[in-house]
Design a protein around this motif. Structure first.
Motif, PDB file in Angstrom:
ATOM      1  N   TYR A  67       4.294   5.838 -21.204  1.00 25.66           N
ATOM      2  CA  TYR A  67       4.051   5.944 -19.771  1.00 25.66           C
ATOM      3  C   TYR A  67       5.206   5.344 -18.990  1.00 25.66           C
ATOM      4  N   LEU A  68       5.559   6.047 -17.925  1.00 24.85           N
ATOM      5  CA  LEU A  68       6.662   5.656 -17.053  1.00 24.85           C
ATOM      6  C   LEU A  68       6.201   5.726 -15.605  1.00 24.85           C
ATOM      7  N   PRO A  69       6.876   4.977 -14.720  1.00 22.39           N
ATOM      8  CA  PRO A  69       6.515   5.059 -13.293  1.00 22.39           C
ATOM      9  C   PRO A  69       7.033   6.363 -12.698  1.00 22.39           C
ATOM     10  N   ASP A  70       6.256   6.942 -11.811  1.00 18.68           N
ATOM     11  CA  ASP A  70       6.688   8.142 -11.092  1.00 18.68           C
ATOM     12  C   ASP A  70       7.512   7.677  -9.888  1.00 18.68           C
ATOM     13  N   GLN A  71       8.775   8.014  -9.866  1.00 15.71           N
ATOM     14  CA  GLN A  71       9.676   7.531  -8.812  1.00 15.71           C
ATOM     15  C   GLN A  71       9.251   8.004  -7.431  1.00 15.71           C
ATOM     16  N   LYS A  72       8.662   9.200  -7.349  1.00 17.06           N
ATOM     17  CA  LYS A  72       8.198   9.693  -6.045  1.00 17.06           C
ATOM     18  C   LYS A  72       7.123   8.781  -5.467  1.00 17.06           C
ATOM     19  N   ALA A  73       6.260   8.250  -6.332  1.00 21.31           N
ATOM     20  CA  ALA A  73       5.201   7.345  -5.863  1.00 21.31           C
ATOM     21  C   ALA A  73       5.789   6.035  -5.350  1.00 21.31           C
ATOM     22  N   ILE A  74       6.774   5.516  -6.062  1.00 18.58           N
ATOM     23  CA  ILE A  74       7.433   4.272  -5.632  1.00 18.58           C
ATOM     24  C   ILE A  74       8.125   4.494  -4.289  1.00 18.58           C
ATOM     25  N   ASP A  75       8.834   5.598  -4.153  1.00 20.52           N
ATOM     26  CA  ASP A  75       9.522   5.904  -2.899  1.00 20.52           C
ATOM     27  C   ASP A  75       8.519   6.062  -1.753  1.00 20.52           C
ATOM     28  N   PHE A  76       7.419   6.764  -2.022  1.00 19.57           N
ATOM     29  CA  PHE A  76       6.378   6.957  -1.008  1.00 19.57           C
ATOM     30  C   PHE A  76       5.797   5.613  -0.579  1.00 19.57           C
ATOM     31  N   LEU A  77       5.465   4.759  -1.539  1.00 23.19           N
ATOM     32  CA  LEU A  77       4.898   3.451  -1.241  1.00 23.19           C
ATOM     33  C   LEU A  77       5.879   2.604  -0.427  1.00 23.19           C
ATOM     34  N   ALA A  78       7.146   2.634  -0.798  1.00 24.46           N
ATOM     35  CA  ALA A  78       8.170   1.875  -0.060  1.00 24.46           C
ATOM     36  C   ALA A  78       8.290   2.379   1.381  1.00 24.46           C
ATOM     37  N   GLU A  79       8.259   3.699   1.574  1.00 23.92           N
ATOM     38  CA  GLU A  79       8.335   4.267   2.929  1.00 23.92           C
ATOM     39  C   GLU A  79       7.132   3.857   3.771  1.00 23.92           C
ATOM     40  N   GLN A  80       5.955   3.879   3.160  1.00 24.19           N
ATOM     41  CA  GLN A  80       4.740   3.510   3.892  1.00 24.19           C
ATOM     42  C   GLN A  80       4.759   2.040   4.304  1.00 24.19           C
ATOM     43  N   VAL A  81       5.182   1.180   3.400  1.00 25.65           N
ATOM     44  CA  VAL A  81       5.257  -0.252   3.723  1.00 25.65           C
ATOM     45  C   VAL A  81       6.317  -0.485   4.794  1.00 25.65           C
ATOM     46  N   GLU A  82       7.425   0.209   4.711  1.00 26.47           N
ATOM     47  CA  GLU A  82       8.466   0.070   5.732  1.00 26.47           C
ATOM     48  C   GLU A  82       7.958   0.538   7.094  1.00 26.47           C
ATOM     49  N   GLN A  83       7.185   1.620   7.127  1.00 30.64           N
ATOM     50  CA  GLN A  83       6.612   2.091   8.395  1.00 30.64           C
ATOM     51  C   GLN A  83       5.642   1.052   8.956  1.00 30.64           C
ATOM     52  N   MET A  84       4.843   0.439   8.101  1.00 31.93           N
ATOM     53  CA  MET A  84       3.934  -0.622   8.558  1.00 31.93           C
ATOM     54  C   MET A  84       4.724  -1.784   9.153  1.00 31.93           C
ATOM     55  N   ARG A  85       5.837  -2.128   8.515  1.00 30.48           N
ATOM     56  CA  ARG A  85       6.688  -3.215   9.023  1.00 30.48           C
ATOM     57  C   ARG A  85       7.242  -2.865  10.398  1.00 30.48           C
ATOM     58  N   ARG A  86       7.726  -1.632  10.557  1.00 22.13           N
ATOM     59  CA  ARG A  86       8.262  -1.204  11.859  1.00 22.13           C
ATOM     60  C   ARG A  86       7.166  -1.210  12.925  1.00 22.13           C
ATOM     61  N   ASP A  87       5.982  -0.719  12.576  1.00 17.57           N
ATOM     62  CA  ASP A  87       4.862  -0.716  13.518  1.00 17.57           C
ATOM     63  C   ASP A  87       4.505  -2.132  13.942  1.00 17.57           C
ATOM     64  N   SER A  88       4.494  -3.042  12.994  1.00 21.44           N
ATOM     65  CA  SER A  88       4.149  -4.432  13.282  1.00 21.44           C
ATOM     66  C   SER A  88       5.170  -5.084  14.218  1.00 21.44           C
ATOM     67  N   LEU A  89       6.425  -4.711  14.055  1.00 19.30           N
ATOM     68  CA  LEU A  89       7.471  -5.276  14.921  1.00 19.30           C
ATOM     69  C   LEU A  89       7.321  -4.812  16.371  1.00 19.30           C
ATOM     70  N   GLN A  90       6.640  -3.682  16.595  1.00 18.60           N
ATOM     71  CA  GLN A  90       6.461  -3.131  17.933  1.00 18.60           C
ATOM     72  C   GLN A  90       5.264  -3.723  18.679  1.00 18.60           C
ATOM     73  N   VAL A  91       4.413  -4.455  17.995  1.00 22.27           N
ATOM     74  CA  VAL A  91       3.214  -4.999  18.617  1.00 22.27           C
ATOM     75  C   VAL A  91       3.589  -6.067  19.639  1.00 22.27           C
ATOM     76  N   ASP A  92       3.024  -5.954  20.850  1.00 22.73           N
ATOM     77  CA  ASP A  92       3.233  -6.955  21.891  1.00 22.73           C
ATOM     78  C   ASP A  92       2.395  -8.176  21.527  1.00 22.73           C
ATOM     79  N   ARG A  93       3.063  -9.278  21.233  1.00 28.89           N
ATOM     80  CA  ARG A  93       2.366 -10.476  20.769  1.00 28.89           C
ATOM     81  C   ARG A  93       2.151 -11.516  21.876  1.00 28.89           C
TER      82      ARG A  93
END
Length: 107
Positions: A67-93
């Motif tokens: 068994y090996l990791p599917d690189q597309k899944a890793i890339d997808f997960l990294a993109e999603q976490v990065e989008q969450m980070r960008r969204d969080s930076l936009q929140v008026d605190r």
């Protein structure tokens, strides 16, 4: 590929450990069983869930599936976490006033 399926699959502690081991190198069920001290059957069940989530895939070498990791899944997960980070930076605190969309509406 769905984020909730991936996170659910990795949300179980043993599956996360198995996945981390697979990220380091390819493994067969037997090697994972020995590494973690659980039955081959249990490892197979965990791998089934990770395969269904798109996290891993298998390649047959002789009699064993590795068994090996599917690189597309890793890339997808990294993109999603990065989008969450960008969204969080936009929140008026600033704590001036409530910014809730329901503010001022009568019940």
């Amino acid at each position: 590929m769905e984020l909730d399926c991936i996170l659910k699959a990795l949300g179980e502690p043993m599956r996360l450990k198995i996945y981390q081991a697979i990220l380091e190198r390819k493994h067969c069920v037997r090697s994972l069983s020995k590494k973690f001290g659980i039955s081959e059957s249990a490892i197979s069940q965990h791998l089934k869930i990770m395969r269904e989530a798109g996290l891993v895939y298998g390649e047959k070498y002789g009699y064993h599936m590795h068994y090996l990791p599917d690189q597309k899944a890793i890339d997808f997960l990294a993109e999603q976490v990065e989008q969450m980070r960008r969204d969080s930076l936009q929140v008026d605190r600033e704590q001036k006033a409530c910014q809730c969309e329901y503010r001022g509406k009568k019940a």
